[in-house]
Each structure stands twice: as C-alpha cells, then as structure tokens.
Enzyme design. Structure first.
Site, PDB file in Angstrom:
ATOM      1  N   LYS A 150     -86.602  12.442 -37.984  1.00  0.00           N
ATOM      2  CA  LYS A 150     -86.337  12.965 -36.635  1.00  0.00           C
ATOM      3  C   LYS A 150     -87.593  12.891 -35.775  1.00  0.00           C
ATOM      4  O   LYS A 150     -88.699  13.163 -36.231  1.00  0.00           O
ATOM      5  CB  LYS A 150     -85.826  14.407 -36.722  1.00  0.00           C
ATOM      6  CG  LYS A 150     -84.434  14.522 -37.357  1.00  0.00           C
ATOM      7  CD  LYS A 150     -83.966  15.958 -37.410  1.00  0.00           C
ATOM      8  CE  LYS A 150     -82.576  16.064 -38.043  1.00  0.00           C
ATOM      9  NZ  LYS A 150     -81.527  15.501 -37.184  1.00  0.00           N
TER      10      LYS A 150
ATOM     11  N   GLU B 296     -77.178  26.853 -39.577  1.00  0.00           N
ATOM     12  CA  GLU B 296     -75.931  26.130 -39.312  1.00  0.00           C
ATOM     13  C   GLU B 296     -74.865  27.135 -38.902  1.00  0.00           C
ATOM     14  O   GLU B 296     -74.839  28.264 -39.405  1.00  0.00           O
ATOM     15  CB  GLU B 296     -75.475  25.373 -40.556  1.00  0.00           C
ATOM     16  CG  GLU B 296     -76.416  24.279 -41.007  1.00  0.00           C
ATOM     17  CD  GLU B 296     -75.887  23.557 -42.231  1.00  0.00           C
ATOM     18  OE1 GLU B 296     -75.211  22.527 -42.065  1.00  0.00           O
ATOM     19  OE2 GLU B 296     -76.144  24.027 -43.354  1.00  0.00           O
TER      20      GLU B 296
ATOM     21  N   HIS C 263     -86.102  19.975 -47.157  1.00  0.00           N
ATOM     22  CA  HIS C 263     -86.357  19.965 -45.710  1.00  0.00           C
ATOM     23  C   HIS C 263     -87.448  20.944 -45.293  1.00  0.00           C
ATOM     24  O   HIS C 263     -88.421  20.585 -44.623  1.00  0.00           O
ATOM     25  CB  HIS C 263     -85.077  20.312 -44.936  1.00  0.00           C
ATOM     26  CG  HIS C 263     -83.944  19.376 -45.172  1.00  0.00           C
ATOM     27  ND1 HIS C 263     -84.118  18.041 -45.446  1.00  0.00           N
ATOM     28  CD2 HIS C 263     -82.597  19.579 -45.161  1.00  0.00           C
ATOM     29  CE1 HIS C 263     -82.937  17.463 -45.600  1.00  0.00           C
ATOM     30  NE2 HIS C 263     -82.007  18.373 -45.433  1.00  0.00           N
TER      31      HIS C 263
ATOM     32  N   HIS D 272     -83.679  13.125 -44.503  1.00  0.00           N
ATOM     33  CA  HIS D 272     -83.416  12.639 -43.150  1.00  0.00           C
ATOM     34  C   HIS D 272     -84.142  13.452 -42.078  1.00  0.00           C
ATOM     35  O   HIS D 272     -84.360  12.966 -40.969  1.00  0.00           O
ATOM     36  CB  HIS D 272     -81.909  12.594 -42.864  1.00  0.00           C
ATOM     37  CG  HIS D 272     -81.258  13.930 -42.772  1.00  0.00           C
ATOM     38  ND1 HIS D 272     -80.770  14.599 -43.874  1.00  0.00           N
ATOM     39  CD2 HIS D 272     -81.012  14.738 -41.712  1.00  0.00           C
ATOM     40  CE1 HIS D 272     -80.246  15.745 -43.498  1.00  0.00           C
ATOM     41  NE2 HIS D 272     -80.376  15.865 -42.199  1.00  0.00           N
TER      42      HIS D 272
ATOM     43  N   ASP E  82     -80.544  23.446 -51.595  1.00  0.00           N
ATOM     44  CA  ASP E  82     -80.016  22.420 -50.700  1.00  0.00           C
ATOM     45  C   ASP E  82     -80.948  22.131 -49.534  1.00  0.00           C
ATOM     46  O   ASP E  82     -81.020  21.000 -49.057  1.00  0.00           O
ATOM     47  CB  ASP E  82     -78.643  22.849 -50.170  1.00  0.00           C
ATOM     48  CG  ASP E  82     -77.909  21.729 -49.451  1.00  0.00           C
ATOM     49  OD1 ASP E  82     -77.984  20.579 -49.920  1.00  0.00           O
ATOM     50  OD2 ASP E  82     -77.274  22.005 -48.420  1.00  0.00           O
TER      51      ASP E  82
END
Length: 512
Positions: free
Chosen positions: A208, A242, A266, A204, A261
C-alpha cells in the site's frame, strides 16, 4: 544532440532512475487456486491493470491451475468477468486481446502427477509461443495445508528448476504457519526447493502506498526524524479495524483468530517500519536488516493479563442492520474461544524507543473500517496558558491513514479566533487522491510486478516471520490458559477491557 536510435532508447536515461516506470521482462504467472476469491477479486484484475498500464511484456502469460473441468476458453472468460467487475483501470479491448493470447488452463488436483506434467508442457509451449524465456512465478493462492504438496510437486516435476539465464519464483500467501514451530516447518519445506531469493511471502499491506510513505516521510524530510524517539513520542497506536464479521470464512477463521490473522503479520510489520532505524539503502537486504532489529528488540510486558485483551463480537447493530454474534455464525462451535478482537501492548527495547509503549489492536465488527498508525507525542513540559485555555487541547499526533482514505494527518493545537486565548486541536491533511493526479495502484499490482522484477524489498523474510511468531506465541499460550474472550457488542470499538488497559496508564484509544 544526437538523434535517438531506431530502438527508441534514450541515451540520457539512467536505468537506475526510480522515477521511470519499471516494466517486467519476458515472464509468466501460474496461479494455483485460481478459482478462489483472492484470485478473482485481486490477482486477475491486478494482472490486467498492470497490462493496461504498459508494465507487462507483450508476451506475458497467465496460467490457471484448478480442479474445474475448464478449457482454455472457459478460463479466459472467467478472467474477463473478474477484470470487468474488479479492475481498477478502464477496460480496453486491445489490451485484453493481447493478454488473452497468453492465457492457458491446466485441470487437476495438487496430488495429480499427470496434471503437473501437463503444467510443465504448457509452460514449455508458452516459452515457444509467447517468448516467456522460461521465467515463471508460481503463486500459491491455496490453503496453508496445501503448501507442502504443491511445493514438492513443483520440485518433483522439474518446475522449480532454473535454467541458465531464466528464473523460477514461489509466491506464498499468509498465514505463514500458525505458530513458531509450524512456521519453521513450512520454511524448511519451501527452502528445500526454492532458495531464499526465489521466495516471495505476500503481505499485501506492505504494497500500500501509505505504508511505503512511512519511509518517505521519515527519511526524505528533516522535520520529523529529530522528534521520532522516546524524548518526544508518548506512545504509538496501530489499528486495523473491520466493520464486517467473518462472512463465509468460518472454516479458515475459527481456531486462527484476529491476533494470528492480523497482528502477527500486518501490524508487526507496520510497527517495524514505524520504529526502524534509517537503512543504508532501500535494497531488500538493508530494509530486512533494520526490520529484524526492531522485531528482535520487542519486549512483552511481564503481566500479560493486564496488557493484552482478546474479545469476541456479540450481536448488535452494524450499519443500521442487526448483526449476529460470532458464536451464532454458521459453522462456529458455540464453545469457541477464538478471538475476533485482539489488543496488545509491547515495547521496543533499544535506545530510540525505550519506555515508549506500542499498542496494537485489530478486530471485526468494529465501528468502521480503518487502518492507521498514530504516533502520539508528549504534552509540552511547561504551559504558559491557563488550564481553561487548553482544556480542549489533546496531544499532538502524526497519523498515517493506510485505508480507506490514504493519506497523512498532523494534529496540533491552534488558537481559536476571538479576543480570548483558547487553544483547540486542528488537523492538517494530506490525501493521495487530492495531491496527485494518478490514483494509487492496488497493493497486488505493486507486489505482482515486484515478483516479476525480482524486487523483494516489500516481502517479509524467513527471519521476520519467525521473530513475529516469537512475539505472539507467549500471548497465545497465555490466552489458552486463562478463560474466554471478553464479549463486545457489534458496531462498537471493542471490549471495555481494552479501554481499561490504556486508561490504567492515563491514555485512551483513538476513535478514528
């Protein structure tokens, strides 16, 4: 000028004009795992937002597949509630009423042959009632262990078959395996049923706006490309931080960790976009070819002990509240060695980037939520200024802010007003929210629309996934053999070992 035809078509419009809105043709979307958080918070709202923006066909259909004993009306209510709570655009009753006509629900488990027969009947019924034309995408919003059985069921019941003039596509959420071998096994299972151009792997971050703006800034402007190389760039930092812990994801997260992860997908994708050469076009093939060249040229340091760091958050304070450590989280083994923080140094072994370190880091329970790419430039080779005049001057940098405040910052030195010659850092900001009247669509809006259009240029391919695991696997093997993760206090910016990793080379992490 001749009047327009009755169909409303404009003879002056070029169908290849990318400035025009791209509208999906007759189609439907089947979501497996439709009761999960991803579906409720992202997928169903994204479908509504696309409909609200007029980018879906009037007969678009949405099918949910899950174990719940729901009727079609129960599923429609679930979608309604998710849309009301999470959609980006305002709720409009007329849009909802049109969308709800194409909603169906199929109850069953992934190994239930009867359920997949009902799914096939449902799709046939929608083809007749909604005019979907046999065009369906199957979204696997399910745990990775369930991928093979769902894929095989789609094949067994003829749901993957494309009739002439129609299409079937599979959408797969990360993680794409947990190492190279499992990724190769998964790819083998998927490609036994779906051809390469039918498979869309969702990352995802690639949906962006700011990530896509990397390509626009580099290749639509002449001012950046001449300095985008080893002669001017000192190093590159790519950060995804995060401020939350694992929440209720212990079952998924423990044994996976931050590097698998986030870095494997990413951050390595962001690095590839930052470092790649100009593609011949923005087609999926051309973009993938350039990204694969970068990933294939990545070289790991010989000493992984000094150039990689893994950490675990310990108890501390986050946002004014006491936070427990990772090992105290519900469902976590007190002896777990899973990393919640990972930082690595890599280099891209080609003419443009030789000798330029790329530092990639990610972590949970850090100082704030932020994702950014910082291209940091070398200091001027000669300075006519006194050292006291430039002691507050850092290095020039271009920073892509991916989230939460999307935009680009350029940092450079400027004279402080006054009679003395004093230079300090200043920033020039571009923010999407201030420069454009239209707000940025959610990443899943863009990616779902691209799936329905068959546009795969924002989706990692098999080769990219496997090259990324080839980079990460040696690091994971090293960590498995060498001790436990370093501890860092919740609410800080990670373990001190990560600061030391850069300090040894005269550099420091940015504090966004």
């Amino acid at each position: 000028m001749a009047p327009h035809s009755g169909s409303g078509a404009n003879p002056l419009r070029d169908p290849a004009d990318r400035r025009l809105p791209r509208i999906a043709g007759p189609s439907g979307l089947v979501i497996f795992g439709v009761t999960g958080d991803l579906s409720r918070k992202k997928l169903m709202p994204a479908v509504y937002d696309l409909a609200n923006r007029g980018l879906l066909p009037p007969g678009f259909s949405l099918v949910g597949f899950a174990r719940r004993e729901w009727q079609h009306e129960d599923f429609a209510q679930e979608v309604h509630d998710a849309v009301k709570e999470h959609s980006r655009t305002p709720f409009r009753e007329e849009v909802w009423q049109q969308l709800v006509q194409g909603m169906r629900f199929v109850q069953g488990t992934f190994d239930d042959d009867d359920a997949f027969e009902r799914l096939r009947d449902t799709i046939d019924e929608l083809d007749k009632a909604q005019g979907t034309g046999g065009n369906f995408a199957f979204y696997l919003s399910v745990p990775p262990r369930s991928f093979p059985v769902v894929i095989q069921q789609l094949k067994k019941h003829g749901l993957a078959d494309q009739d002439k003039g129609s299409w079937r596509r599979a959408v797969i959420e990360k993680p794409f395996g947990h190492d190279l071998k499992s990724a190769e096994d998964l790819n083998r299972v998927v490609h036994e049923v779906f051809a390469a151009d039918q498979v869309f792997r969702i990352d995802h971050y690639l949906g962006k706006e700011t990530v896509q703006n990397i390509l626009a800034l580099r290749f639509a402007n002449t001012m950046f490309e001449p300095i985008w190389n080893r002669s001017f760039v000192d190093h590159v930092q790519i950060t995804m931080a995060e401020d939350i812990g694992i929440g209720g994801r212990a079952g998924y997260y423990d044994g996976i960790g931050a590097a698998r992860d986030v870095i494997q997908n990413h951050l390595l994708q962001l690095m590839a976009l930052t470092a790649m050469e100009e593609p011949s076009s923005f087609s999926a093939d051309a973009l993938a070819a350039e990204k694969e060249k970068v990933l294939g040229a990545v070289r790991l340091p010989k000493d992984l002990g000094r150039n990689t760091v893994r950490g675990q958050y310990a108890e501390g304070w986050q946002g004014g509240e006491k936070a427990v450590g990772y090992l105290q989280e519900d469902g976590i083994d007190p002896q777990s060695k899973t990393d919640t923080y990972a930082a690595i140094k890599v280099e891209v072994d080609n003419r443009r980037w030789a000798g330029v370190p790329f530092y990639l880091r990610t972590g949970k329970r850090l100082g704030r939520r932020v994702t950014e790419i910082a291209v940091v430039f070398q200091r001027a080779p000669h300075s006519p200024f006194d050292q006291t005049a430039t002691e507050e001057l850092g290095q020039n940098a271009i920073v892509f802010r991916v989230q939460p405040d999307e935009g680009v910052t350029v940092r450079f030195g400027s004279k402080v007003p006054g009679t003395s010659m004093e230079i300090r850092d200043v920033s020039m900001d571009f923010a999407y929210g201030e420069s454009f009247t239209e707000s940025s669509p959610e990443a899943y809006e863009r990616l779902i629309l691209d799936v329905l259009l068959g546009d795969s240029n924002l989706f990692p391919r098999t080769e990219e996934v496997e090259l990324s695991w080839k980079i990460l696997d040696p690091i994971e093997r090293y960590w498995d053999k060498h001790g436990k993760p370093a501890q860092y206090q919740s609410g800080t910016w990670g373990p001190v070992e990560a600061d030391e990793m850069l300090a040894r080379e005269g550099r420091s992490w940015r504090r966004p």
